[in-house]
Design an enzyme around this catalytic site. Structure first.
Site, short mmCIF file in Angstrom:
data_model
loop_
_atom_site.label_atom_id
_atom_site.label_comp_id
_atom_site.label_asym_id
_atom_site.label_seq_id
_atom_site.Cartn_x
_atom_site.Cartn_y
_atom_site.Cartn_z
N GLN A 1 0.82 -1.22 0.00
CA GLN A 1 0.00 0.00 0.00
C GLN A 1 0.85 1.27 0.00
O GLN A 1 0.31 2.37 0.03
CB GLN A 1 -0.95 0.01 1.21
CG GLN A 1 -2.02 -1.07 1.15
CD GLN A 1 -3.05 -0.85 0.04
OE1 GLN A 1 -3.17 0.23 -0.54
NE2 GLN A 1 -3.81 -1.89 -0.27
N CYS B 1 -10.39 -8.58 2.11
CA CYS B 1 -10.40 -9.96 2.62
C CYS B 1 -11.38 -10.12 3.77
O CYS B 1 -11.86 -11.21 4.02
CB CYS B 1 -9.02 -10.36 3.10
SG CYS B 1 -7.81 -10.09 1.84
N1 PLP Z 1 -0.53 -6.63 1.56
C1 PLP Z 1 -1.32 -5.55 1.65
C2 PLP Z 1 -1.00 -4.48 2.63
C3 PLP Z 1 -2.43 -5.44 0.82
O1 PLP Z 1 -3.25 -4.37 0.90
C4 PLP Z 1 -2.72 -6.48 -0.09
C5 PLP Z 1 -3.94 -6.43 -0.94
O2 PLP Z 1 -4.96 -5.94 -0.53
C6 PLP Z 1 -1.84 -7.58 -0.15
C7 PLP Z 1 -0.77 -7.61 0.69
C8 PLP Z 1 -2.08 -8.70 -1.11
O3 PLP Z 1 -1.73 -8.31 -2.41
P1 PLP Z 1 -2.26 -9.12 -3.70
O4 PLP Z 1 -3.70 -8.76 -3.86
O5 PLP Z 1 -1.43 -8.60 -4.82
O6 PLP Z 1 -2.03 -10.55 -3.44
#
Ligand code: PLP
Length: 396
Positions: free
Chosen positions: A181, A329
């Site tokens: 982010q 999520c």
């Molecule tokens: N880490 C953070 C802080 C995120 O906001 C996200 C996605 O929302 C992820 C990891 C996961 O990324 P990806 O959707 O590319 O797997």
């Protein structure tokens, strides 16, 4: 007439930049060779991948051979944490993280716990910032890794990464940060920050979904999590996702240019600030979550007391406005966000959370629409809320 979508969920994903799309296009139809081929047709593609890698490295102030392409933020986080844990398990089995990490980090840590590792989850203050003293006190002889996110996806709070990096370096402990982010929103310099590993994901900054990168300092050895061919210098097996890698390279090139442009950053910040100011002015009993100062410019997370965040989201959706109640999520689950609970908010308030996350495509008109419709939605929902009635009776 088709209703215009007002998209304010850019921490979940962003619209791909047209320049990125155009850069990717030839790799589906013309330059489709497998870059492992020995012939010229393949070697050209390989060269283009290396150019993309250079652009990713530039965004992070890293060396190109320290960049490994992955399938996104989740894989980068898994690779960093499991990769260090498995490579160093003889040295120690203790890992330090924070209570507000993304599930890509938290659930990887939980998996390691089931496999004999011990994890310390650092608490955060009311703004979501980790306690540095607590971090120092948590370090043990067998601590092998500290993993703390750069910017939080729900509330936007920026963690003191440089300070953590210094502590980790002094104590000879590996340091990983999930910068998913942060990339494209703030300047990242892996050398200045003293980080050993750093995760990014292209779809959070106008690139395609399903492609990310992990920066691994050249002195750091990790155990790969995918086994197969010798791709990515034996660090990540699998035929390269060529078009997406090219797209990520282009997205990084654009991000580097935009980060140098103060007016680009100010535009997003001033729209976010206007939204925050007007909501606080027009709706009583609203709390802003996250750090007022140490926060990425595009994120506004609020709790509207005495109503459910999910009900607000449904009503915003009727108006064509896309927002979220926090992390993509946790959406759909009945549990309030672990991030808001870690800030010390009670369950009933945490349930009223809404996250607006802006992009370079948002306009003043988008923000004005939210400012105009939100007070009516809140009033309607509060009128049928028993908690709001109770609150009003108490105030009498
Ligand atoms: N880490 C953070 C802080 C995120 O906001 C996200 C996605 O929302 C992820 C990891 C996961 O990324 P990806 O959707 O590319 O797997």
């Amino acid at each position: 007439m088709e209703k215009r979508i007002i998209y304010l969920d850019n921490n979940a994903t962003t619209k791909i930049d047209e320049e990125v799309m155009n850069a990717m296009q030839p790799y589906f139809t013309e330059k489709y060779a497998n870059p492992s081929g020995v012939y010229y047709f393949a070697q050209e593609v390989k060269k283009d991948i290396e150019n993309a890698r250079e652009n990713v490295a530039k965004l992070l102030n890293a060396n190109p051979d320290e960049v490994v392409f992955t399938s996104g933020g989740t894989e980068s986080d898994n690779m960093a944490i499991k990769g260090i844990a498995f490579a160093n398990k003889e040295k120690g089995k203790h890992i330090i993280t924070s209570a507000i990490e993304h599930h890509a980090v938290l659930n990887t840590c939980r998996y390691l716990e089931k496999n004999g590792f011990e994890i310390t989850y650092l608490p955060v203050d009311k703004y979501g910032i980790i306690d540095i003293d607590m971090l120092k006190k948590s370090i043990r002889k067998d601590t092998i890794l500290i993993t703390v996110m750069y910017a939080n996806n729900e509330i936007g709070t920026i963690e003191p990464i440089e300070e953590i990096g210094k502590i980790a370096r002094e104590k000879n402990i590996y340091f990983h940060t999930d910068a998913v982010q942060a990339a494209g929103k703030i300047d990242i310099d892996v050398k200045k920050l003293n980080v050993d590993l750093l995760s990014i994901s292209a779809h959070k900054f106008y690139g395609p979904k399903g492609i990310g990168a992990l920066y691994i300092n050249k002195k750091v050895k990790i155990e790969p999590i995918l086994h197969g061919g010798h791709h990515e210098k034996n660090r990540r097996a699998g035929t390269e996702n060529v078009a997406s890698i090219i797209g990520m390279g282009k997205a990084c090139e654009i991000a580097i240019k935009n980060l140098k442009d103060q007016s680009y950053k100010m535009k997003i910040k001033s729209l976010r600030d206007k939204l925050e100011k007007e909501i606080l002015k027009n709706i009583p009993e609203v709390i802003v979550n996250g750090s007022p100062e140490k926060r990425v410019d595009n994120t506004l997370n609020i709790c509207i007391k005495y109503i459910e965040g999910e009900s607000v989201l449904i009503n915003l959706d009727f108006e064509g406005i896309c927002a979220s109640s926090g992390s993509a999520c946790t959406s759909g689950s009945l549990e309030p966000s672990h991030v808001l609970l870690a800030l010390g908010l009670p369950h009933e308030i945490a349930h009223g959370s809404i996250r607006f996350s802006l992009s370079k495509y948002n306009t003043e008109e988008d923000i004005d629409k939210v400012i105009n419709v939100l007070p009516g939605i809140v009033e309607k929902l509060r009128n049928v809320s028993p908690f709001w009635k109770e609150r009003k009776n108490d105030a009498k």
